[in-house]
Write a protein that holds these residues in place. Structure first.
Motif, PDB file in Angstrom:
ATOM      1  N   THR A 233      50.133  34.806  59.376  1.00 49.67           N
ATOM      2  CA  THR A 233      49.355  36.449  58.462  1.00 49.67           C
ATOM      3  C   THR A 233      48.662  35.149  57.502  1.00 49.67           C
ATOM      4  O   THR A 233      48.778  34.164  57.218  1.00 49.67           O
ATOM      5  CB  THR A 233      50.951  35.575  57.654  1.00 49.67           C
ATOM      6  OG1 THR A 233      52.287  36.701  59.022  1.00 49.67           O
ATOM      7  CG2 THR A 233      50.380  37.662  56.530  1.00 49.67           C
ATOM      8  N   ILE A 234      47.622  36.422  57.753  1.00 53.12           N
ATOM      9  CA  ILE A 234      45.905  36.026  56.604  1.00 53.12           C
ATOM     10  C   ILE A 234      46.492  36.631  55.389  1.00 53.12           C
ATOM     11  O   ILE A 234      46.239  37.857  55.160  1.00 53.12           O
ATOM     12  CB  ILE A 234      44.828  35.825  58.148  1.00 53.12           C
ATOM     13  CG1 ILE A 234      44.760  34.985  58.931  1.00 53.12           C
ATOM     14  CG2 ILE A 234      43.480  35.848  56.491  1.00 53.12           C
ATOM     15  CD1 ILE A 234      44.225  33.513  58.657  1.00 53.12           C
ATOM     16  N   GLY A 235      46.016  35.826  54.175  1.00 54.88           N
ATOM     17  CA  GLY A 235      46.696  36.654  53.146  1.00 54.88           C
ATOM     18  C   GLY A 235      45.495  36.752  52.115  1.00 54.88           C
ATOM     19  O   GLY A 235      43.739  35.872  52.861  1.00 54.88           O
ATOM     20  N   ALA A 236      44.484  37.594  51.153  1.00 55.45           N
ATOM     21  CA  ALA A 236      43.816  37.736  50.367  1.00 55.45           C
ATOM     22  C   ALA A 236      43.814  38.499  48.799  1.00 55.45           C
ATOM     23  O   ALA A 236      45.301  38.829  48.854  1.00 55.45           O
ATOM     24  CB  ALA A 236      42.310  38.527  51.135  1.00 55.45           C
ATOM     25  N   ILE A 237      43.076  37.670  48.152  1.00 52.26           N
ATOM     26  CA  ILE A 237      44.203  38.368  46.890  1.00 52.26           C
ATOM     27  C   ILE A 237      42.672  39.834  46.889  1.00 52.26           C
ATOM     28  O   ILE A 237      41.318  38.460  45.991  1.00 52.26           O
ATOM     29  CB  ILE A 237      43.757  37.515  46.114  1.00 52.26           C
ATOM     30  CG1 ILE A 237      45.481  36.329  45.872  1.00 52.26           C
ATOM     31  CG2 ILE A 237      43.955  38.201  44.790  1.00 52.26           C
ATOM     32  CD1 ILE A 237      45.081  35.426  45.294  1.00 52.26           C
ATOM     33  N   ALA A 238      43.017  40.456  46.248  1.00 51.22           N
ATOM     34  CA  ALA A 238      42.414  42.155  45.487  1.00 51.22           C
ATOM     35  C   ALA A 238      41.710  41.761  44.189  1.00 51.22           C
ATOM     36  O   ALA A 238      42.012  40.993  43.714  1.00 51.22           O
ATOM     37  CB  ALA A 238      42.579  42.990  46.349  1.00 51.22           C
ATOM     38  N   GLU A 239      40.566  41.970  43.960  1.00 53.05           N
ATOM     39  CA  GLU A 239      39.454  42.600  42.720  1.00 53.05           C
ATOM     40  C   GLU A 239      41.075  43.086  41.853  1.00 53.05           C
ATOM     41  O   GLU A 239      41.919  43.954  42.503  1.00 53.05           O
ATOM     42  CB  GLU A 239      38.301  43.470  42.615  1.00 53.05           C
ATOM     43  CG  GLU A 239      37.925  42.658  43.620  1.00 53.05           C
ATOM     44  CD  GLU A 239      37.273  42.596  45.171  1.00 53.05           C
ATOM     45  OE1 GLU A 239      36.653  42.225  46.121  1.00 53.05           O
ATOM     46  OE2 GLU A 239      38.650  43.507  45.201  1.00 53.05           O
ATOM     47  N   PRO A 240      40.634  42.995  40.635  1.00 47.82           N
ATOM     48  CA  PRO A 240      41.678  44.084  40.049  1.00 47.82           C
ATOM     49  C   PRO A 240      41.368  45.447  40.380  1.00 47.82           C
ATOM     50  O   PRO A 240      40.282  45.575  40.351  1.00 47.82           O
ATOM     51  CB  PRO A 240      41.581  43.735  38.404  1.00 47.82           C
ATOM     52  CG  PRO A 240      40.773  42.132  38.739  1.00 47.82           C
ATOM     53  CD  PRO A 240      39.887  42.019  39.375  1.00 47.82           C
ATOM     54  N   LEU A 241      42.410  45.846  39.708  1.00 48.25           N
ATOM     55  CA  LEU A 241      42.623  47.559  40.369  1.00 48.25           C
ATOM     56  C   LEU A 241      42.664  48.552  39.091  1.00 48.25           C
ATOM     57  O   LEU A 241      43.599  47.903  38.446  1.00 48.25           O
ATOM     58  CB  LEU A 241      43.245  48.036  41.570  1.00 48.25           C
ATOM     59  CG  LEU A 241      42.945  46.988  42.808  1.00 48.25           C
ATOM     60  CD1 LEU A 241      43.773  47.832  44.163  1.00 48.25           C
ATOM     61  CD2 LEU A 241      41.981  47.213  43.676  1.00 48.25           C
ATOM     62  N   TYR A 242      42.280  49.799  39.135  1.00 50.06           N
ATOM     63  CA  TYR A 242      42.588  51.075  38.469  1.00 50.06           C
ATOM     64  C   TYR A 242      42.483  51.704  39.304  1.00 50.06           C
ATOM     65  O   TYR A 242      41.596  52.454  39.422  1.00 50.06           O
ATOM     66  CB  TYR A 242      41.951  50.732  37.049  1.00 50.06           C
ATOM     67  CG  TYR A 242      42.294  51.855  35.969  1.00 50.06           C
ATOM     68  CD1 TYR A 242      43.397  51.412  35.325  1.00 50.06           C
ATOM     69  CD2 TYR A 242      42.288  53.225  35.958  1.00 50.06           C
ATOM     70  CE1 TYR A 242      44.332  52.294  34.204  1.00 50.06           C
ATOM     71  CE2 TYR A 242      42.655  53.901  35.098  1.00 50.06           C
ATOM     72  CZ  TYR A 242      43.823  53.268  34.028  1.00 50.06           C
ATOM     73  OH  TYR A 242      44.378  53.990  33.980  1.00 50.06           O
ATOM     74  N   ILE A 243      43.309  52.599  39.439  1.00 44.43           N
ATOM     75  CA  ILE A 243      43.541  54.036  40.338  1.00 44.43           C
ATOM     76  C   ILE A 243      43.277  54.972  39.275  1.00 44.43           C
ATOM     77  O   ILE A 243      44.117  55.037  38.188  1.00 44.43           O
ATOM     78  CB  ILE A 243      44.221  54.057  40.875  1.00 44.43           C
ATOM     79  CG1 ILE A 243      44.709  53.095  42.439  1.00 44.43           C
ATOM     80  CG2 ILE A 243      44.189  56.059  41.692  1.00 44.43           C
ATOM     81  CD1 ILE A 243      46.500  53.267  42.466  1.00 44.43           C
ATOM     82  N   GLY A 244      41.663  55.960  39.692  1.00 47.47           N
ATOM     83  CA  GLY A 244      41.070  57.368  38.458  1.00 47.47           C
ATOM     84  C   GLY A 244      40.476  56.089  37.856  1.00 47.47           C
ATOM     85  O   GLY A 244      39.750  55.439  38.392  1.00 47.47           O
ATOM     86  N   ALA A 245      39.751  57.400  36.450  1.00 41.96           N
ATOM     87  CA  ALA A 245      38.668  57.175  36.169  1.00 41.96           C
ATOM     88  C   ALA A 245      39.760  56.182  34.783  1.00 41.96           C
ATOM     89  O   ALA A 245      39.946  57.577  33.907  1.00 41.96           O
ATOM     90  CB  ALA A 245      38.346  58.379  35.573  1.00 41.96           C
ATOM     91  N   PRO A 246      39.347  54.816  34.313  1.00 40.04           N
ATOM     92  CA  PRO A 246      39.601  54.535  32.963  1.00 40.04           C
ATOM     93  C   PRO A 246      38.929  54.872  31.836  1.00 40.04           C
ATOM     94  O   PRO A 246      38.051  55.613  32.035  1.00 40.04           O
ATOM     95  CB  PRO A 246      39.565  52.846  32.993  1.00 40.04           C
ATOM     96  CG  PRO A 246      38.505  53.090  34.208  1.00 40.04           C
ATOM     97  CD  PRO A 246      38.607  54.289  34.723  1.00 40.04           C
ATOM     98  N   SER A 247      40.447  55.329  30.525  1.00 37.78           N
ATOM     99  CA  SER A 247      39.890  56.218  29.382  1.00 37.78           C
ATOM    100  C   SER A 247      39.649  54.358  28.640  1.00 37.78           C
ATOM    101  O   SER A 247      39.154  54.869  27.355  1.00 37.78           O
ATOM    102  CB  SER A 247      40.376  57.109  29.138  1.00 37.78           C
ATOM    103  OG  SER A 247      41.610  56.492  28.770  1.00 37.78           O
ATOM    104  N   TRP A 248      40.029  53.565  29.178  1.00 32.93           N
ATOM    105  CA  TRP A 248      39.939  52.228  28.086  1.00 32.93           C
ATOM    106  C   TRP A 248      39.004  51.173  29.134  1.00 32.93           C
ATOM    107  O   TRP A 248      38.197  51.313  30.479  1.00 32.93           O
ATOM    108  CB  TRP A 248      40.758  51.795  28.016  1.00 32.93           C
ATOM    109  CG  TRP A 248      41.745  50.936  28.767  1.00 32.93           C
ATOM    110  CD1 TRP A 248      42.276  52.738  29.557  1.00 32.93           C
ATOM    111  CD2 TRP A 248      42.595  50.026  29.576  1.00 32.93           C
ATOM    112  NE1 TRP A 248      43.370  51.781  31.269  1.00 32.93           N
ATOM    113  CE2 TRP A 248      43.479  50.145  30.751  1.00 32.93           C
ATOM    114  CE3 TRP A 248      41.870  49.079  28.883  1.00 32.93           C
ATOM    115  CZ2 TRP A 248      43.994  49.664  31.005  1.00 32.93           C
ATOM    116  CZ3 TRP A 248      42.693  47.816  30.097  1.00 32.93           C
ATOM    117  CH2 TRP A 248      43.438  48.537  30.892  1.00 32.93           C
ATOM    118  N   HIS A 249      38.508  49.784  28.302  1.00 28.40           N
ATOM    119  CA  HIS A 249      37.347  48.508  29.234  1.00 28.40           C
ATOM    120  C   HIS A 249      38.798  47.620  30.284  1.00 28.40           C
ATOM    121  O   HIS A 249      38.959  47.953  30.043  1.00 28.40           O
ATOM    122  CB  HIS A 249      36.746  47.964  28.352  1.00 28.40           C
ATOM    123  CG  HIS A 249      35.886  47.332  28.717  1.00 28.40           C
ATOM    124  ND1 HIS A 249      35.269  47.435  30.009  1.00 28.40           N
ATOM    125  CD2 HIS A 249      36.205  45.655  29.609  1.00 28.40           C
ATOM    126  CE1 HIS A 249      34.437  46.035  30.336  1.00 28.40           C
ATOM    127  NE2 HIS A 249      34.904  45.392  29.607  1.00 28.40           N
TER     128      HIS A 249
END
Length: 304
Positions: A233-249
């Motif tokens: 099993t090859i793993g990876a750590i993705a970039e941080p995610l936010y689903i949708g259009a965030p209203s904050w930084h």
């Protein structure tokens, strides 16, 4: 491509912890584990540090739940999600102690353990526990061999090495799994070599996308040279995610957008040869995080 999550709250390094986690506790942790279970996550993960020295406390914090106790607790709160130590610094403990603890977790959870191991990096931690920090790689190498024996099917496991020597000592209960998956963490040349030759999988230490293909190619080359076959099993750590259009930084590195847009971006990992992707979401509280996890499982994951 499977997806998993290192749970918040149980470790609070400033590299990734959100402000709300400082006031969170067991109820929040259980709620998040159950949300991961419902949303189809392959695993939930907990980290390992015994003690953090003052010089590192401002960056690492001293909040590090014990992974064995945490995973055992969350096993009782979930039904199907697997339980990953990411990573257990197994060189800090005798392999028979580690085997007893994690075999019990696997037994109690009905065979849901994945044992992730790593060499560790905090010298004071090793010194306080009387373990050789300078040779921690060699310590981990033998620990892996000893744990293979101690987590195997035999009631009386046997191992004879330079550092650890045991036989004729029974340990029940045995793990529920015939073979406990052992994933090796780290991205240094030594860690990659160890993962390829000794592990059932690789847990990278935050390698960026552009570095992963060469690391994966190296693992495959090393396994072929060593004659290692079977599932891996090859793993990876993705970039941080936010689903949708965030209203904050949410930070410049965070991937945002519609489920289809995020799925298209994350499929690039599969094209590299990644089998399991660890994801982390930006959120301002438990409820927002559960909403993000639920949306990921329902709307993004089916397109991976």
């Amino acid at each position: 491509m499977h997806y998993g999550i290192q749970l918040p709250i149980q470790s609070q390094s400033t590299l990734y912890a959100e402000p709300w986690e400082a006031a969170a506790g067991p109820d929040d942790l259980r709620a998040l584990a159950r949300a991961a279970d419902r949303a189809g996550f392959a695993y939930i993960a907990a980290c390992d540090h015994v003690a953090v020295p003052r010089r590192l406390a401002s960056a690492m914090s001293t909040v590090w739940y014990d992974p064995v106790a945490t995973l055992a607790h969350l096993a009782a709160a979930t039904e199907r999600v697997r339980l990953l130590s990411h990573v257990a610094v197994v060189g800090l403990r005798h392999p028979l102690i580690t085997a007893k603890q994690y075999a019990t977790v696997d037994h109690l959870s009905g065979g849901r353990l994945i044992l992730g191991v790593g060499a560790g990096h905090v010298e004071e931690e090793f010194t306080a526990l009387g373990v050789d920090f300078a040779h921690r790689g060699a310590v981990l190498d033998e620990c892996v061999d000893a744990l293979r024996a101690a987590l195997g099917p035999e009631e009386f496991p046997e191992h004879h090495g330079k550092l650890y020597d045991f036989e004729g000592l029974g340990q029940l209960p045995r793990p529920a799994q015939e073979h406990v998956p052992l994933w090796v963490g780290g991205s240094s040349p030594a860690a990659v070599r160890r993962a390829a030759v000794k592990g059932d999988g690789w847990l990278p230490q935050g390698d960026p996308r552009d570095r992963l293909p060469q690391q994966i190619a190296r693992i495959r080359q090393l396994r072929e040279q060593a004659g290692r076959e079977g599932p891996y099993t090859i793993g990876a750590i993705a970039e941080p995610l936010y689903i949708g259009a965030p209203s904050w930084h949410v930070g410049r590195r965070t991937l945002t957008g519609s489920p289809d847009e995020l799925a298209e971006s994350l499929r690039a990992y599969r094209a590299m040869g990644v089998d399991q992707l660890q994801v982390r979401f930006r959120a301002r509280g438990r409820d927002e995080l559960i909403d993000q996890m639920t949306a990921f499982g329902a709307e993004v994951a089916p397109h991976l």
